[in-house]
Write a protein that holds these residues in place. Structure first.
Motif, PDB file in Angstrom:
ATOM      1  N   ALA A  41      40.708  46.611  46.583  1.00  0.00           N
ATOM      2  CA  ALA A  41      40.869  47.872  47.303  1.00  0.00           C
ATOM      3  C   ALA A  41      42.347  48.203  47.457  1.00  0.00           C
ATOM      4  O   ALA A  41      43.089  47.469  48.093  1.00  0.00           O
ATOM      5  N   GLY A  42      42.767  49.286  46.818  1.00  0.00           N
ATOM      6  CA  GLY A  42      44.152  49.714  46.928  1.00  0.00           C
ATOM      7  C   GLY A  42      45.120  48.990  46.024  1.00  0.00           C
ATOM      8  O   GLY A  42      46.324  49.190  46.131  1.00  0.00           O
ATOM      9  N   GLY A  43      44.625  48.148  45.113  1.00  0.00           N
ATOM     10  CA  GLY A  43      45.529  47.387  44.246  1.00  0.00           C
ATOM     11  C   GLY A  43      45.071  47.357  42.802  1.00  0.00           C
ATOM     12  O   GLY A  43      43.868  47.328  42.526  1.00  0.00           O
ATOM     13  N   LEU A  44      46.031  47.394  41.867  1.00  0.00           N
ATOM     14  CA  LEU A  44      45.742  47.325  40.439  1.00  0.00           C
ATOM     15  C   LEU A  44      46.854  46.544  39.756  1.00  0.00           C
ATOM     16  O   LEU A  44      48.042  46.786  40.016  1.00  0.00           O
ATOM     17  N   LEU A  45      46.493  45.600  38.905  1.00  0.00           N
ATOM     18  CA  LEU A  45      47.464  44.845  38.122  1.00  0.00           C
ATOM     19  C   LEU A  45      46.859  44.580  36.754  1.00  0.00           C
ATOM     20  O   LEU A  45      45.762  44.034  36.653  1.00  0.00           O
ATOM     21  N   ILE A  46      47.567  44.993  35.693  1.00  0.00           N
ATOM     22  CA  ILE A  46      47.103  44.798  34.328  1.00  0.00           C
ATOM     23  C   ILE A  46      48.064  43.821  33.652  1.00  0.00           C
ATOM     24  O   ILE A  46      49.274  44.083  33.585  1.00  0.00           O
ATOM     25  N   VAL A  47      47.542  42.686  33.179  1.00  0.00           N
ATOM     26  CA  VAL A  47      48.391  41.643  32.610  1.00  0.00           C
ATOM     27  C   VAL A  47      47.914  41.276  31.207  1.00  0.00           C
ATOM     28  O   VAL A  47      46.751  41.487  30.845  1.00  0.00           O
ATOM     29  N   THR A  48      48.839  40.697  30.443  1.00  0.00           N
ATOM     30  CA  THR A  48      48.538  40.211  29.094  1.00  0.00           C
ATOM     31  C   THR A  48      48.976  38.759  28.998  1.00  0.00           C
ATOM     32  O   THR A  48      50.147  38.454  29.278  1.00  0.00           O
ATOM     33  N   PRO A  49      48.085  37.834  28.656  1.00  0.00           N
ATOM     34  CA  PRO A  49      48.484  36.429  28.508  1.00  0.00           C
ATOM     35  C   PRO A  49      49.651  36.281  27.540  1.00  0.00           C
ATOM     36  O   PRO A  49      49.675  36.901  26.480  1.00  0.00           O
ATOM     37  N   GLY A  50      50.635  35.481  27.944  1.00  0.00           N
ATOM     38  CA  GLY A  50      51.783  35.243  27.097  1.00  0.00           C
ATOM     39  C   GLY A  50      52.909  36.237  27.246  1.00  0.00           C
ATOM     40  O   GLY A  50      53.945  36.115  26.593  1.00  0.00           O
ATOM     41  N   SER A  51      52.753  37.241  28.126  1.00  0.00           N
ATOM     42  CA  SER A  51      53.792  38.255  28.287  1.00  0.00           C
ATOM     43  C   SER A  51      54.061  38.504  29.767  1.00  0.00           C
ATOM     44  O   SER A  51      53.138  38.550  30.585  1.00  0.00           O
ATOM     45  N   LEU A  77      43.320  55.988  33.090  1.00  0.00           N
ATOM     46  CA  LEU A  77      43.051  56.682  31.834  1.00  0.00           C
ATOM     47  C   LEU A  77      43.447  55.814  30.641  1.00  0.00           C
ATOM     48  O   LEU A  77      42.751  55.779  29.623  1.00  0.00           O
ATOM     49  N   GLY A  78      44.558  55.089  30.765  1.00  0.00           N
ATOM     50  CA  GLY A  78      44.974  54.199  29.687  1.00  0.00           C
ATOM     51  C   GLY A  78      43.940  53.123  29.412  1.00  0.00           C
ATOM     52  O   GLY A  78      43.644  52.802  28.256  1.00  0.00           O
ATOM     53  N   VAL A  79      43.380  52.559  30.473  1.00  0.00           N
ATOM     54  CA  VAL A  79      42.340  51.536  30.312  1.00  0.00           C
ATOM     55  C   VAL A  79      41.120  52.138  29.632  1.00  0.00           C
ATOM     56  O   VAL A  79      40.506  51.524  28.749  1.00  0.00           O
ATOM     57  N   VAL A 126      39.629  39.302  44.381  1.00  0.00           N
ATOM     58  CA  VAL A 126      40.108  40.169  43.307  1.00  0.00           C
ATOM     59  C   VAL A 126      39.039  40.248  42.225  1.00  0.00           C
ATOM     60  O   VAL A 126      38.363  39.249  41.945  1.00  0.00           O
ATOM     61  N   THR A 127      38.881  41.412  41.623  1.00  0.00           N
ATOM     62  CA  THR A 127      37.956  41.586  40.506  1.00  0.00           C
ATOM     63  C   THR A 127      38.733  41.567  39.202  1.00  0.00           C
ATOM     64  O   THR A 127      39.691  42.326  39.032  1.00  0.00           O
ATOM     65  N   ALA A 128      38.353  40.672  38.295  1.00  0.00           N
ATOM     66  CA  ALA A 128      39.020  40.561  36.993  1.00  0.00           C
ATOM     67  C   ALA A 128      38.121  41.141  35.914  1.00  0.00           C
ATOM     68  O   ALA A 128      36.964  40.733  35.772  1.00  0.00           O
ATOM     69  N   THR A 129      38.657  42.104  35.153  1.00  0.00           N
ATOM     70  CA  THR A 129      37.892  42.756  34.096  1.00  0.00           C
ATOM     71  C   THR A 129      38.613  42.609  32.765  1.00  0.00           C
ATOM     72  O   THR A 129      39.696  43.175  32.584  1.00  0.00           O
ATOM     73  N   PRO A 130      38.069  41.824  31.820  1.00  0.00           N
ATOM     74  CA  PRO A 130      38.714  41.668  30.507  1.00  0.00           C
ATOM     75  C   PRO A 130      38.742  42.997  29.761  1.00  0.00           C
ATOM     76  O   PRO A 130      37.786  43.781  29.821  1.00  0.00           O
ATOM     77  N   GLN A 131      39.851  43.257  29.054  1.00  0.00           N
ATOM     78  CA  GLN A 131      39.999  44.455  28.247  1.00  0.00           C
ATOM     79  C   GLN A 131      40.214  44.050  26.792  1.00  0.00           C
ATOM     80  O   GLN A 131      40.318  42.866  26.458  1.00  0.00           O
ATOM     81  N   THR A 132      40.321  45.022  25.930  1.00  0.00           N
ATOM     82  CA  THR A 132      40.558  44.766  24.516  1.00  0.00           C
ATOM     83  C   THR A 132      41.913  44.099  24.303  1.00  0.00           C
ATOM     84  O   THR A 132      42.875  44.404  24.995  1.00  0.00           O
ATOM     85  N   GLY A 133      41.984  43.192  23.343  1.00  0.00           N
ATOM     86  CA  GLY A 133      43.247  42.571  22.981  1.00  0.00           C
ATOM     87  C   GLY A 133      43.720  41.503  23.937  1.00  0.00           C
ATOM     88  O   GLY A 133      44.906  41.175  23.964  1.00  0.00           O
ATOM     89  N   VAL A 160      43.936  41.686  27.152  1.00  0.00           N
ATOM     90  CA  VAL A 160      44.433  42.245  28.411  1.00  0.00           C
ATOM     91  C   VAL A 160      43.398  42.037  29.515  1.00  0.00           C
ATOM     92  O   VAL A 160      42.192  42.099  29.282  1.00  0.00           O
ATOM     93  N   VAL A 161      43.868  41.757  30.733  1.00  0.00           N
ATOM     94  CA  VAL A 161      42.977  41.567  31.880  1.00  0.00           C
ATOM     95  C   VAL A 161      43.409  42.529  32.992  1.00  0.00           C
ATOM     96  O   VAL A 161      44.588  42.589  33.353  1.00  0.00           O
ATOM     97  N   GLN A 162      42.453  43.264  33.519  1.00  0.00           N
ATOM     98  CA  GLN A 162      42.714  44.179  34.629  1.00  0.00           C
ATOM     99  C   GLN A 162      42.237  43.528  35.925  1.00  0.00           C
ATOM    100  O   GLN A 162      41.072  43.145  36.049  1.00  0.00           O
ATOM    101  N   LEU A 163      43.148  43.382  36.880  1.00  0.00           N
ATOM    102  CA  LEU A 163      42.840  42.810  38.188  1.00  0.00           C
ATOM    103  C   LEU A 163      42.862  43.930  39.218  1.00  0.00           C
ATOM    104  O   LEU A 163      43.835  44.685  39.304  1.00  0.00           O
ATOM    105  N   THR A 164      41.802  44.039  39.997  1.00  0.00           N
ATOM    106  CA  THR A 164      41.723  45.110  40.977  1.00  0.00           C
ATOM    107  C   THR A 164      41.199  44.596  42.314  1.00  0.00           C
ATOM    108  O   THR A 164      40.488  43.600  42.390  1.00  0.00           O
TER     109      THR A 164
END
Length: 248
Positions: free
Chosen positions: A177-187, A31-33, A162-169, A171-175
């Motif tokens: 099956a059964g896994g989710l990781l949301i990262v921000t470059p530099g943090s 929902l946040g994404v 892994v599927t990488a989906t760029p987000q606003t700002g 942020v990159v969402q990596l997904t």
């Protein structure tokens, strides 16, 4: 007025529509994404002074309540239960995510910035700190430098795993099956389906794309073996690949 008053009013109207639903970390993250896609902003770890669950998702978004409420509700469609409950500088909306109930809360921080909180209705029963109205800049997650000698993998080399989906700002969402990781470059602040985590090193953008700390792959349920001077074998479920490593 304290956000506690707002959330009490929201729950009185909205929880009947999600009776029996349990809070779900994966639902909050998804929902946040989606809220980010509707109004922009950057997914971050929620300020420590807020009384929210470890699965809560927060965003800092430019703009005002009036300008963003309609965009969020339009994006969520029939999943929104009722309408926004607005009081002073805050507004909240109860949302159905499958069989899980969540809420979206918008708090006006200044003339042109919002703090957005996505969490479970259960958490809303607690008192959110009144400091959300002022949210000093020190509550924002600081950019963290990369640890010297850290090993990275180019996300582009993980195709098929892994599927990488760029987000606003940025942020990159990596997904997977059964896994989710949301990262921000530099943090080093990141988020999984289970909640907020801290990476050992900060991802960064290189000339060939996003470089991710190799040990972050375990957060997606992947394993890394046979790491040598320059390559490693990565296994994610039934998929395997040999990838190049970079040291920074």
């Amino acid at each position: 007025m304290l956000i506690r008053s707002l959330m009490t009013a929201t729950l009185a109207v909205g929880l009947a529509g999600v009776a029996g639903a349990q809070s779900g970390s994966s639902a909050n993250a998804a929902l946040g994404v989606e809220v980010s896609r509707a109004i922009g902003g950057r997914l971050v770890t929620c300020p420590a002074k807020l009384n929210v669950t470890a699965q809560a998702v927060c965003l800092y978004v430019p703009g005002t309540l009036d300008a963003n409420k309609a965009k969020v509700k339009a994006r969520l469609g029939a999943r929104a239960i009722g309408d926004w409950k607005t009081s002073g500088k805050t507004a909240s909306l109860v949302v159905r995510e499958g069989n899980v109930g969540s809420y979206v809360l918008l708090a006006q921080l200044g003339a042109s910035e919002l703090l957005v909180i996505v969490d479970s209705p259960k958490a809303a029963r607690g008192a959110l700190s009144s400091q959300v109205k002022t949210a000093p800049a020190t509550t924002r997650p600081a950019t963290t430098p990369t640890s010297a000698g850290a090993t990275f993998v180019n996300v582009a080399d993980l195709r098929g795993l892994v599927t990488a989906t760029p987000q606003t700002g940025g942020v990159v969402q990596l997904t997977r099956a059964g896994g989710l990781l949301i990262v921000t470059p530099g943090s080093t602040s990141a988020r999984t389906a289970s909640g907020a985590v801290t990476l050992t090193s900060a991802p960064f953008q290189g000339g060939a794309g996003l470089l991710l700390p190799v040990d972050a792959l375990k957060l997606l349920g992947c394993t890394v073996t046979n790491a040598t001077a320059g390559t490693a074998n990565v296994t994610c479920g039934s998929s395997k690949a040999t990838v190049k490593l970079a040291v920074r």
